[in-house]
Design an enzyme around this catalytic site. Sequence first.
Site, PDB file in Angstrom:
ATOM      1  CB  SER A  78      -8.336   0.873   5.925  1.00  0.00           C
ATOM      2  OG  SER A  78      -9.033   2.088   6.010  1.00  0.00           O
TER       3      SER A  78
ATOM      4  CE  LYS B  32      -3.840   2.076   2.674  1.00  0.00           C
ATOM      5  NZ  LYS B  32      -4.667   1.964   3.901  1.00  0.00           N
TER       6      LYS B  32
ATOM      7  CB  SER C 193      -8.057   3.792   3.149  1.00  0.00           C
ATOM      8  OG  SER C 193      -7.170   3.146   4.037  1.00  0.00           O
TER       9      SER C 193
END
Lengths: 485, 492
Positions: B175, B76, B151
């Site tokens: 997330s 990420k 997210s």
Amino acid sequence: MSRNDWEVVIGLEVHAQLNTASKIFSGASTAFGSEPNRQASAVDIALPGVLPVLNRGAVERAIRFGLAIDAQVAPKSVFARKNYFYPDLPKGYQISQFELPVVSGGTITIRVGEGDKAYEKTVNLTRAHLEEDAGKSLHEDFHGMSGIDLNRAGTPLLEIVSEPDMRSSAEAVAYARALHALVRWIEICDGNMQEGSFRCDANVSVRRPGGPLGTRREIKNLNSFRFLQQAIDFEVQWQIERLEDGGTIQQATVLFDPDTGETRVMRTKEDAHDYRYFPDPDLMPLVIVPEWIDRVREQLPELPAAMKARFIDDYGLSAYDATTLTASREVATYYQAAVDAAGQAQAKTCANWVMGDLAARLNKAELDVTASPVSPTQLAGLVTRIADNTISNAIGKKVFDALWNGEGDSADDIIEAQGLKQVTDSGAIEAMIDEVLAANQKSVDEFRAGKEKAFNALVGQVMKASRGKANPAQVNEILRRKLGG
Amino acid sequence: MINASLTELRAALDAGQTSSVELANLFLDRIDRLDGTLNSFITVDRARALDAARAADARIATGSAGPLTGIPIAHKDVFCTQGVLTTCGSRMLSNFVSPYDAHVVELLGRAGAVMLGKTNMDEFAMGSSNENSHFGAVRNPWNTDRIPGGSSGGSAAAVAARLVPAATGTDTGGSVRQPAALTGVTGIKPTYGVVSRYGMIAYASSFDQAGVFAASAEDCALMLSAIAGFDPRDSTSLERPAEDYSLALQQSAAEPARPLAGLRIGLPEEFFGDGLAADVRAAVEAAIEEYRRLGATTVAVKLPNAKLAIPAYYVLAPAEASSNLSRFDGVRYGHRAAEYGDLDDMYRKSRAEGFGAEVKRRILVGTYVLSHGYYDAYYLQAQKLRRLIAEDFRAAFTQCDVIAGPTSPTTAWAIGAKTDDPVQMYLSDIYTIAVNLAGLPGLSHPAGFGDGGLPVGLQLIGNYFDESRLLGTAHRYQQATDWHLRRPAIAA
């Protein structure tokens, strides 16, 4: 109304830079004076993703301070973020302590004034908390722009806050000096004021005696005792004049300009920051177990207050002498070493030498006591020879000069090499006196006519004839006997 | 090979049936082919990946490979990667190249995993749909008109579409778990403090926790084992011995037909009330029935304060965020406005241009709740709620070993459907946020499909440090079911 109708109220906030090798939340060096931004790690420049790790050395120094002022060391204290934007504050917040500081309370006793007017006063401390320093903004040499140096960012500070207990600039300076001596004494801060290791902010207000506290203005960043005094004196005068002119005081932060000797407003309460303090979620609460405090206590040196009391009680020194000798750890250590070598019976004499001839010579040569050419052992040797009548006090000063100039390793060496041993052989003294009396008939006549002064002249002549070595007491006695006959 | 598990990839690499370079190329080619549609990556670094793959192959050749050596992964874009762009999904950091590796990146690099690139995400990890990225929305591989969740939507979508076999994520309010549920993959967020946050760009420090995505619990266990453990650079990292989460999975069950015998699963009534979509309810209840079939018993538990999780979170997380994001001031790195007047103007313009709407909203909320006069009413009250919620879980875990329920109240929604209604968006995390408030571990695994063939996730919540139990429980389920093996058409 006059100035005397006002009472001055002063509280100090002192930022003492803790002398750890590395920063409070990073491993970067804290050494002063390197090239800009060479001592700023990823944590110090607040790169994305970095995290603070507390330096236990900084905590230990806070504990030392807490113990030294007999304060409470919090078993649990909390680091909080103080949020504001400034280019030399890389994270946009300063890690400090807010609601739960590491040290609360405590006192420092100060001695103010000199001679008969001198008095002692105990100043209460509110708290002392750990925090990180910001970097520096450099506004010169950048062609209308500002440079940022983050070497100082993250340097550990102990912010020491007093109660508004001081009533004059003299008290404020005495407190600041005592605090300065203490942090150096317990070796948590180098006290270098030029380099900013010890910075004072003074909160100043005036009021009618017994009345409610006046509105205060805070003078920021005073980095010498002289500026502290000048800034407070100016500020007090300014506030009184303003009030007496029917004006009011607005709460404000002001700066002192040493060139003009005046303070000027930096910001008022209206544009004060809302710092939005909250506990820093990157740091766990600081837990200090009793065992840690005990360990630190064991390592503490004898503190100035205890040492001063001992000098008075055990050595019979005056409060003034004891205060002077414990004003710095270095002087106290020197004095203690001299007494240890000379014996407790010579404590007062040692004090006189340290505060008198030694201090004067050091002062003149601009030397620190730790750099004294005359060691405590050498001074003790000298004091011992005066005490046992090997030499007189006057010859003692000569020997001291010789030691200072490195003419010998010890008082004994110098006395021996320069033949300064006191003459106590009464036959030899009597012979010298006879010669002097024969050569100074005029003085003898004057003495006999009742002029006591003439006696002193004769003593002087005998001492001169002995090149200072004759025992003054014996000279006095024999001379008086011969003249009185 | 693209559908192989990490264990299978490991075996193939060790047996010489494939090489790390071959695997890297295989997945990089898929990224080239498919990610124009999905937009799950912000940065793909083929040259660097191939260098790492060659190094992995050399290591495999010497026989010193670890479980992840030569396995392609993605990070990420919240994790700092030395020499590679680290944007956090924001214009603010669209030019930021980190000079250091995050702890997680360092550990996976040391393990020999091959990073293919950095995945898309909601800006500064703030969002539940991945529409808040400066680099554009990510599309759900199961239906490219739908959001993948957020997210960590890029990582979830990339794993679901088999653009990479495993990826890292972060979970501040759900997330990892919510996008895992919405894209039909397995994701775990461990106990707060198990994985170091060093080098993970902070959103809300007391909630942020790294996690992983993969097809199965078994794969997640391998990934989590590589990144968990104490790190002295993170003061909130927990000093515990490192754990091998794969071990629990390998233990044989006493009753092979009922491998979960003895496990007590708590079902909070609050997680099955109004607001739960019928298709999600049906899939989750069927999965729970499967758990019973596997020997587990279920017990009703109560989390009476769970309904306060969202308001508490949306006070505390923005408060921390407002402070954490202060460092992005245009002074030292990141976006600085091209033209400005004085210093304040530079701050204002740089931040106004650098941050997106949701980030600004949370900075404003956070600044407000920390302000003088409001702190007690908001921040301190929310902290109290946080303690009450943690206490609810403590009480529940006296009755059960794990808690199960839906991960998300709905399946993936259409792109744009909630962008004008932040509160509706926030409510999509209603089952995940309480877990972050308490700092507990949580896992989401595929549990079938809802309307329109969209994946449904089941959330397992464990007691502190019960990651092994969560992974083991999900693993038993996945041994008995094949939801986790289903692939979207795009991955074929």
